[in-house]
Design a protein around this motif. Structure first.
Motif, mmCIF file in Angstrom:
data_model
loop_
_atom_site.group_PDB
_atom_site.id
_atom_site.type_symbol
_atom_site.label_atom_id
_atom_site.label_comp_id
_atom_site.label_asym_id
_atom_site.label_seq_id
_atom_site.Cartn_x
_atom_site.Cartn_y
_atom_site.Cartn_z
ATOM 1 N N SER A 233 0.831 -1.201 0.000
ATOM 2 C CA SER A 233 0.000 0.000 0.000
ATOM 3 C C SER A 233 0.866 1.252 0.000
ATOM 4 N N GLN B 253 -4.949 -9.935 9.866
ATOM 5 C CA GLN B 253 -4.599 -10.846 8.774
ATOM 6 C C GLN B 253 -3.569 -10.269 7.797
ATOM 7 N N VAL B 254 -3.059 -9.104 8.087
ATOM 8 C CA VAL B 254 -2.157 -8.476 7.110
ATOM 9 C C VAL B 254 -0.702 -8.552 7.569
ATOM 10 N N GLY C 112 1.168 -6.524 -0.033
ATOM 11 C CA GLY C 112 0.216 -7.258 -0.855
ATOM 12 C C GLY C 112 0.156 -6.688 -2.260
ATOM 13 N N THR C 113 -0.299 -7.503 -3.190
ATOM 14 C CA THR C 113 -0.456 -7.027 -4.562
ATOM 15 C C THR C 113 -1.652 -6.085 -4.635
ATOM 16 N N GLU C 114 -1.773 -5.409 -5.762
ATOM 17 C CA GLU C 114 -2.882 -4.463 -5.934
ATOM 18 C C GLU C 114 -4.229 -5.169 -5.787
ATOM 19 N N GLU C 115 -4.310 -6.373 -6.326
ATOM 20 C CA GLU C 115 -5.569 -7.129 -6.240
ATOM 21 C C GLU C 115 -5.865 -7.530 -4.801
ATOM 22 N N GLU C 116 -4.814 -7.967 -4.082
ATOM 23 C CA GLU C 116 -5.011 -8.390 -2.697
ATOM 24 C C GLU C 116 -5.431 -7.211 -1.798
ATOM 25 N N LEU C 117 -4.864 -6.059 -2.069
ATOM 26 C CA LEU C 117 -5.157 -4.891 -1.232
ATOM 27 C C LEU C 117 -6.565 -4.360 -1.439
ATOM 28 N N GLU C 118 -7.154 -4.632 -2.603
ATOM 29 C CA GLU C 118 -8.517 -4.151 -2.855
ATOM 30 C C GLU C 118 -9.509 -4.697 -1.830
ATOM 31 N N VAL D 198 -8.675 -5.549 1.257
ATOM 32 C CA VAL D 198 -8.102 -5.379 2.602
ATOM 33 C C VAL D 198 -8.221 -3.944 3.115
#
Length: 444
Positions: A273, A339-340, A432-438, A440
């Motif tokens: 992030s 969880q992060v 995290g990747t951009e997809e994972e952060l969406e 989170v």
């Protein structure tokens, strides 16, 4: 031309009457036998076997540099070298004591600093191009064993093949070269004798060894600290799985160039992030940061060694431990804080003239401010005049509510003023990747 008239009747070098041989009067007004003053200047010619000394180029009576038309063939070379060395002293002051140099607003004040640099800095002639280069302090240069180094082994950064392996612009980037300590694997913080690089610990060991030698004790060569092989985190030469540590020139290595980043390893940033720290480099003063109890307050100063084109300031510590912290309320920014994975990062550096240390700590707390986990770096020696990265990874913690970043620094010599470690680019990021952060991060 001076109006002073030297009424001496004897030459102060040979102590014979001035009338006994041809004499000349220097521009300062003092008289010498021509043969005697020429012999003095001949002995003062630069040598590659020791650091540059210009004391023999001065009039022994008034300390002004010798000047006379009949001596130009002897003074021309040293005059040119002195001008180059003085320019390098100014450049070194810009790194070691920028505030002092900035405060020197007139010629007299700058001359005082220049004279101090002449007394404390050691410069050598490169064994290849015969140009002067910075090689440490006079204190180390005057040690007997340092003068036993072969002149051809003293090379400036431009001529050194070791620098060329990691840097495409060795002249322009010489201040950004990160050298290995010759006697262990740590990055160096000192250069002595013109080409021997030491870390803080090995420099202290060598200084103690030299003090014993001066007391008449029999001392052996400085012990090398063996490389840990696969466990060693520092880059190794291509084709080698160990560093060579010891007194040999082959034990010298440039780890990387901090400016052009063409080192043997690259620090690839983990995806994550945006930075969650407010005011990470002090461009807003100390806004967002809180002084840690029992610690001194860090100051903010203009950045002198650029870390990038967008960072104008950094925090700097003092002679006592300075400590500050900033807490990030993860529960307001992340949907499931437990969880992060969290990355804490800061860039730190020290000065050439004063060793310093740095430490970073991350504290994970729950909603009741109870400590769930605490991780920290070791107390790290600050690298000289380049930015090193300290990084901690906080793995998922059950019940995590907020995370606090703490940064500490101090100098190692207890000098009054801001001579401690510097820090900038402090950051806390959710990895995290951009997809994972969406899924989170809380949007908005």
């Amino acid at each position: 031309m001076t109006t002073f008239i030297d009424t001496s009747t004897d030459c102060a070098i040979c102590l014979e009457p001035l009338s006994s041989a041809t004499s000349l009067t220097l521009s300062c007004g003092h008289r010498w036998h021509t043969v005697c003053i020429r012999q003095q200047l001949s002995h003062a010619q630069p040598s590659r076997s020791q650091h540059l000394l210009f004391t023999g180029c001065r009039c022994a009576k008034c300390n002004v540099y010798c000047e006379h038309p009949a001596l130009e063939n002897l003074t021309r070379c040293t005059d040119g070298l002195r001008a180059k060395v003085d320019k390098m002293i100014v450049q070194q002051f810009a790194v070691d004591a920028p505030e002092e140099w900035k405060k020197a607003t007139n010629v007299v004040e700058k001359q005082v600093l220049l004279d101090a640099g002449r007394r404390s800095y050691a410069f050598y002639l490169c064994g290849a191009c015969e140009e002067p280069y910075f090689g440490g302090t006079v204190e180390c240069a005057d040690q007997e064993e340092g003068e036993r180094i072969r002149p051809e082994d003293r090379l400036c950064s431009v001529c050194s093949n070791k620098a060329r392996t990691v840097c495409e612009h060795t002249l322009e980037h010489r201040a950004f070269h990160v050298w290995k300590c010759r006697y262990c694997c740590n990055p160096s913080t000192f250069v002595c004798y013109g080409n021997v690089h030491f870390c803080n610990a090995c420099h202290d060991r060598n200084s103690e060894r030299d003090r014993r030698r001066r007391r008449g004790e029999t001392v052996s060569s400085l012990d090398a600290i063996p490389c840990a092989g696969d466990c060693c985190i520092y880059p190794k030469l291509e084709g080698f799985d160990m560093h060579s540590n010891g007194e040999s020139l082959d034990c010298e290595q440039v780890y990387f160039c901090a400016c052009c980043a063409t080192g043997t390893v690259s620090a690839q940033e983990l995806p994550g992030s945006r930075n969650l720290i407010v005011n990470p480099s002090g461009d807003q003063g100390t806004r967002g940061w809180t002084l840690l109890p029992g610690h001194c307050c860090s100051k903010v100063q203009p950045i002198h060694i650029p870390v990038d084109s967008d960072t104008p300031t950094n925090f700097v510590s003092s002679y006592e431990w300075c400590g500050m912290h900033q807490t990030v309320p993860l529960h307001r920014l992340v949907l499931r804080p437990s969880q992060v994975r969290i990355e804490a990062l800061a860039k730190f550096m020290g000065r050439t003239d004063c060793p310093s240390v740095f430490k970073m700590e991350v504290i994970a707390t729950d909603s009741n401010k109870r400590i769930l986990r605490r991780i920290s770096t070791d107390t790290l020696n600050s690298p000289v005049d380049f930015w090193e990265k300290a990084c901690l990874i906080l793995e998922p913690v059950e019940g995590l509510h907020q995370v606090t970043l703490c940064v500490f620094g101090k100098d190692s010599r207890f000098w009054s003023g801001e001579y401690g470690s510097k820090v900038c680019h402090c950051s806390i990021r959710v990895l995290g990747t951009e997809e994972e952060l969406e899924g989170v991060l809380i949007q908005g």
